[in-house]
Design an enzyme around this catalytic site. Structure first.
Site, PDB file in Angstrom:
ATOM      1  CE  LYS A 184      -1.278   2.826   2.877  1.00 31.43           C
ATOM      2  NZ  LYS A 184      -1.132   4.005   2.000  1.00 31.43           N
ATOM      3  CB  ALA A 186       2.403   7.549   0.502  1.00 32.62           C
ATOM      4  CD  GLU A 260      13.693   0.672   8.912  1.00 33.60           C
ATOM      5  OE1 GLU A 260      14.193   1.695   9.415  1.00 33.60           O
ATOM      6  OE2 GLU A 260      14.276  -0.415   8.883  1.00 33.60           O
ATOM      7  CB  CYS A 294      13.394   8.989   8.524  1.00 33.22           C
ATOM      8  SG  CYS A 294      14.314   7.955   7.386  1.00 33.22           S
ATOM      9  CD  GLU A 391      10.572  12.625  11.451  1.00 32.79           C
ATOM     10  OE1 GLU A 391       9.372  12.341  11.634  1.00 32.79           O
ATOM     11  OE2 GLU A 391      11.318  11.907  10.788  1.00 32.79           O
TER      12      GLU A 391
HETATM   13  P1  NAP Z   1       2.694   8.564   7.922  1.00 32.84           P
HETATM   14  O1  NAP Z   1       1.654   9.595   8.012  1.00 32.84           O
HETATM   15  O2  NAP Z   1       2.935   7.707   9.111  1.00 32.84           O
HETATM   16  O3  NAP Z   1       2.304   7.671   6.652  1.00 32.84           O
HETATM   17  C1  NAP Z   1       3.117   6.609   6.230  1.00 32.84           C
HETATM   18  C2  NAP Z   1       2.248   5.583   5.544  1.00 32.84           C
HETATM   19  O4  NAP Z   1       1.305   5.091   6.487  1.00 32.84           O
HETATM   20  C3  NAP Z   1       1.442   6.132   4.378  1.00 32.84           C
HETATM   21  O5  NAP Z   1       1.368   5.135   3.375  1.00 32.84           O
HETATM   22  C4  NAP Z   1       0.079   6.356   5.001  1.00 32.84           C
HETATM   23  O6  NAP Z   1      -0.963   6.263   4.085  1.00 32.84           O
HETATM   24  C5  NAP Z   1       0.015   5.191   5.952  1.00 32.84           C
HETATM   25  N1  NAP Z   1      -0.947   5.347   7.038  1.00 32.84           N
HETATM   26  C6  NAP Z   1      -1.287   6.463   7.720  1.00 32.84           C
HETATM   27  N2  NAP Z   1      -2.205   6.160   8.671  1.00 32.84           N
HETATM   28  C7  NAP Z   1      -2.438   4.819   8.578  1.00 32.84           C
HETATM   29  C8  NAP Z   1      -3.276   3.904   9.282  1.00 32.84           C
HETATM   30  N3  NAP Z   1      -4.069   4.295  10.281  1.00 32.84           N
HETATM   31  N4  NAP Z   1      -3.257   2.620   8.919  1.00 32.84           N
HETATM   32  C9  NAP Z   1      -2.467   2.198   7.917  1.00 32.84           C
HETATM   33  N5  NAP Z   1      -1.652   3.009   7.209  1.00 32.84           N
HETATM   34  C10 NAP Z   1      -1.632   4.302   7.548  1.00 32.84           C
HETATM   35  O7  NAP Z   1       4.086   9.164   7.539  1.00 32.84           O
HETATM   36  P2  NAP Z   1       4.445  10.103   6.304  1.00 32.84           P
HETATM   37  O8  NAP Z   1       4.104  11.481   6.671  1.00 32.84           O
HETATM   38  O9  NAP Z   1       3.897   9.553   5.033  1.00 32.84           O
HETATM   39  O10 NAP Z   1       6.009   9.888   6.222  1.00 32.84           O
HETATM   40  C11 NAP Z   1       6.888  10.618   6.970  1.00 32.84           C
HETATM   41  C12 NAP Z   1       7.327   9.839   8.192  1.00 32.84           C
HETATM   42  O11 NAP Z   1       7.975   8.641   7.758  1.00 32.84           O
HETATM   43  C13 NAP Z   1       8.354  10.579   8.999  1.00 32.84           C
HETATM   44  O12 NAP Z   1       8.091  10.414  10.358  1.00 32.84           O
HETATM   45  C14 NAP Z   1       9.661   9.893   8.613  1.00 32.84           C
HETATM   46  O13 NAP Z   1      10.669   9.998   9.568  1.00 32.84           O
HETATM   47  C15 NAP Z   1       9.214   8.499   8.436  1.00 32.84           C
HETATM   48  N6  NAP Z   1      10.159   7.760   7.618  1.00 32.84           N
HETATM   49  C16 NAP Z   1      10.956   6.842   8.235  1.00 32.84           C
HETATM   50  C17 NAP Z   1      11.912   6.159   7.501  1.00 32.84           C
HETATM   51  C18 NAP Z   1      12.801   5.160   8.143  1.00 32.84           C
HETATM   52  O14 NAP Z   1      13.423   4.385   7.409  1.00 32.84           O
HETATM   53  N7  NAP Z   1      12.917   5.103   9.459  1.00 32.84           N
HETATM   54  C19 NAP Z   1      12.045   6.410   6.127  1.00 32.84           C
HETATM   55  C20 NAP Z   1      11.209   7.350   5.536  1.00 32.84           C
HETATM   56  C21 NAP Z   1      10.262   8.006   6.295  1.00 32.84           C
HETATM   57  P3  NAP Z   1      -1.526   7.552   3.302  1.00 32.84           P
HETATM   58  O15 NAP Z   1      -0.367   8.392   2.961  1.00 32.84           O
HETATM   59  O16 NAP Z   1      -2.162   6.963   2.116  1.00 32.84           O
HETATM   60  O17 NAP Z   1      -2.467   8.175   4.223  1.00 32.84           O
END
Ligand code: NAP
Length: 490
Positions: A184, A186, A260, A294, A391
């Site tokens: 799935k 984003a 992650e 991240c 962040e």
């Molecule tokens: P996010 O809001 O947590 O979303 C990440 C993914 O989760 C998206 O595909 C989102 O879908 C999905 N999602 C959101 N709510 C969900 C739920 N209740 N159930 C299932 N899936 C759900 O994060 P983001 O804003 O896209 O990404 C930024 C974050 O990712 C930052 O905190 C960054 O640090 C972290 N990140 C970490 C790493 C690592 O390797 N540690 C790498 C890259 C990014 P939708 O977008 O379709 O809503």
């Protein structure tokens, strides 16, 4: 790149759901628009998977699992290697597509193609090196055979900030290990994953091994998939709050999980640092991916003796950065992903300034179309400022100063996150002390970029569980079994 190039590329990207080898419409027929964050224009309309489609994708993954697990490792390897080759041939398309849907500058998108595709080549090489062991028990009465087996059908949730690499970092090892997958992507950036899936198809991946379900209902689609007892593994890259929720859901079926999550990286500059290297490293660690990484340096923790010089030199570099649409020549900082990201960065800057931070550069959103934030440098940020705990995910440098090594370590570790730290020092023993004292899963010692497919990426504390890449990466998709046999001499 001309507008015609962009249109021609977009016309060739699949926009359906990929389920069981078929590109199809969503069960309810719904679609959603994918936008270009630098203009707000619609790039494509993509099928919007329903929870029913999520289960259909899992059905397909389950149906394909046994045959894929039984496929010769060499064959699995060659498919991954073939996909890597097609990605090299289509690197310009992949890069442009990422720039269009995510906004990062084209040169950085090209860098992500190199990095992201490498997970297919690396794990193509690992697929044929899955080994076990044979041992004599201490009593001599038995023999243990230790073997590795694919975990089974996996569900992947990926973020928008690295639309290619965050998907390939999971798909590569899973396919290499013999697992089938539902992804799935984003909602904001599904096109890169859809193109990647079609590349894997072209490389010969059998139907059902990889299924892709873009959706605007992430939570509603995910819940029944995680509840389904046929699912064996969840791998998530995204924010810590969403990761915690998913871990709780995954607990119900005791799923294998890889998480992650978010970061709050400290970037330490000691008084013995090579300041040229520190400034170069700071630019990479902060401005790569518009700060939406991240691994982005979130807190610059600089020794008082070199803080003025470091801040002045860094500010001069940041001032020279070209901001604009990622497709324009020479652009280093593109738009943020959406208006909410601009507001978040601005709220953090305002809070820091209200608490006494000095604005050396920038400090607000850029007017006009697109969601741009001015590259910003804040100095003398006060303890207690939100920007030190959150962040930022934007092009904002925040500098705090320290007096001695113990204080630097205390400041660096003062966060619930533990993904990566950066350290600039020319003292080898100090560098070694930092390896032992900084509570992060990764460290950049005199470098500002740490990511590499051959290295085990991942965090400690609330930055996550598990590792992606390296020799460790494939083990996230293998389960260990031992078999006890009697001694053949009994
Ligand atoms: P996010 O809001 O947590 O979303 C990440 C993914 O989760 C998206 O595909 C989102 O879908 C999905 N999602 C959101 N709510 C969900 C739920 N209740 N159930 C299932 N899936 C759900 O994060 P983001 O804003 O896209 O990404 C930024 C974050 O990712 C930052 O905190 C960054 O640090 C972290 N990140 C970490 C790493 C690592 O390797 N540690 C790498 C890259 C990014 P939708 O977008 O379709 O809503």
């Amino acid at each position: 790149m001309s507008v015609d190039d962009e249109k021609a590329l977009l016309a060739g990207i699949p926009t359906g759901l990929l389920i069981g080898g078929e590109w199809r419409d969503a069960a309810g027929g719904k679609r959603f628009d994918v936008l270009d964050p630098s203009t707000g224009d619609v790039l494509a309309s993509v099928a919007d998977a329903s929870p029913e489609d999520g289960i259909a994708a899992l059905d397909a993954a389950v149906a394909a699992q046994d045959e894929w697990a039984a496929t010769a490792p060499r064959k699995r390897s060659e498919i991954l290697r073939g996909a890597w080759q097609i990605m090299q041939d289509r690197k310009d398309d992949l890069a442009l597509l990422m720039t269009l849907e995510m906004g990062k500058p084209l040169a950085e998108a090209a860098g992500e193609v190199v990095y992201g595709s490498e997970f297919f080549r690396w794990f193509a090489e690992e697929a044929v090196r899955i080994t076990g062991r044979y041992g004599v028990n201490p009593e001599g009465s038995g023999r243990t055979i230790v073997s590795q087996h694919p975990v089974g059908p996996c569900y992947f949730i990926t973020p928008w900030n690295f639309p290619l690499a965050m998907a390939t970092r999971k798909i590569g090892p899973a396919l290499a290990a013999g697992c089938t997958v539902v992804v799935k992507p984003a909602e904001l950036t599904p096109l890169t994953t859809l193109l990647t899936a079609s590349i894997l198809e072209e490389a010969g991946l059998p139907a059902g091994v990889l299924n892709v379900v873009p959706t605007t209902s992430a939570g509603a689609l995910t819940e029944p998939v995680l509840k389904d007892p046929r699912l064996r593994k969840l791998s998530f890259t995204g924010s810590t709050p969403v990761g915690k929720r998913l871990l709780a859901q995954a607990a119900e079926n005791v799923l294998r999980t890889s998480m992650e999550l978010g970061g709050n990286a400290p970037f330490l500059v000691f008084d013995d640092a090579d300041l040229d290297a520190a400034v170069t490293g700071a630019m990479l660690a902060k401005f790569r991916n518009v700060g939406e990484a991240c691994t982005a340096a979130n807190r610059f923790i600089v020794h008082e003796a070199v803080a003025d010089e470091f801040a002045e030199r860094l500010t001069a570099e940041v001032e020279a950065v070209k901001v604009g649409r990622g497709t324009e020549e020479g652009v280093q900082v593109g738009p943020l992903i959406n208006a909410a990201a601009v507001s978040k960065a601005d709220d953090l800057v305002r809070d820091a300034v209200d608490r006494g931070a000095e604005v050396r550069l920038g400090g607000g959103p850029v007017d006009g179309p697109g969601t741009f934030y001015a590259p910003t440098v804040l100095d003398r940020v006060s303890a207690g400022s939100d920007i030190l705990r959150t962040e930022i995910f934007g092009p904002v440098v925040s500098i705090v100063r320290f007096q001695d090594e113990a204080e630097a370590v205390r400041l660096a570790n003062d966060t619930e996150y533990g993904l990566v730290s950066y350290v600039f020092t020319q003292d080898l023993a100090r560098g070694q002390r930092m390896i032992e004292r900084l509570q992060t899963g990764m460290m950049g010692l005199n470098v500002g970029v740490i990511s590499n497919a051959s290295a085990p990426f991942g965090g400690v504390k609330q930055s996550g569980v598990g590792r992606e890449g390296g020799f460790e990466g494939i083990h996230e998709y293998l389960s260990t079994k031992y078999t006890m046999t009697p001694s053949p001499f009994a």
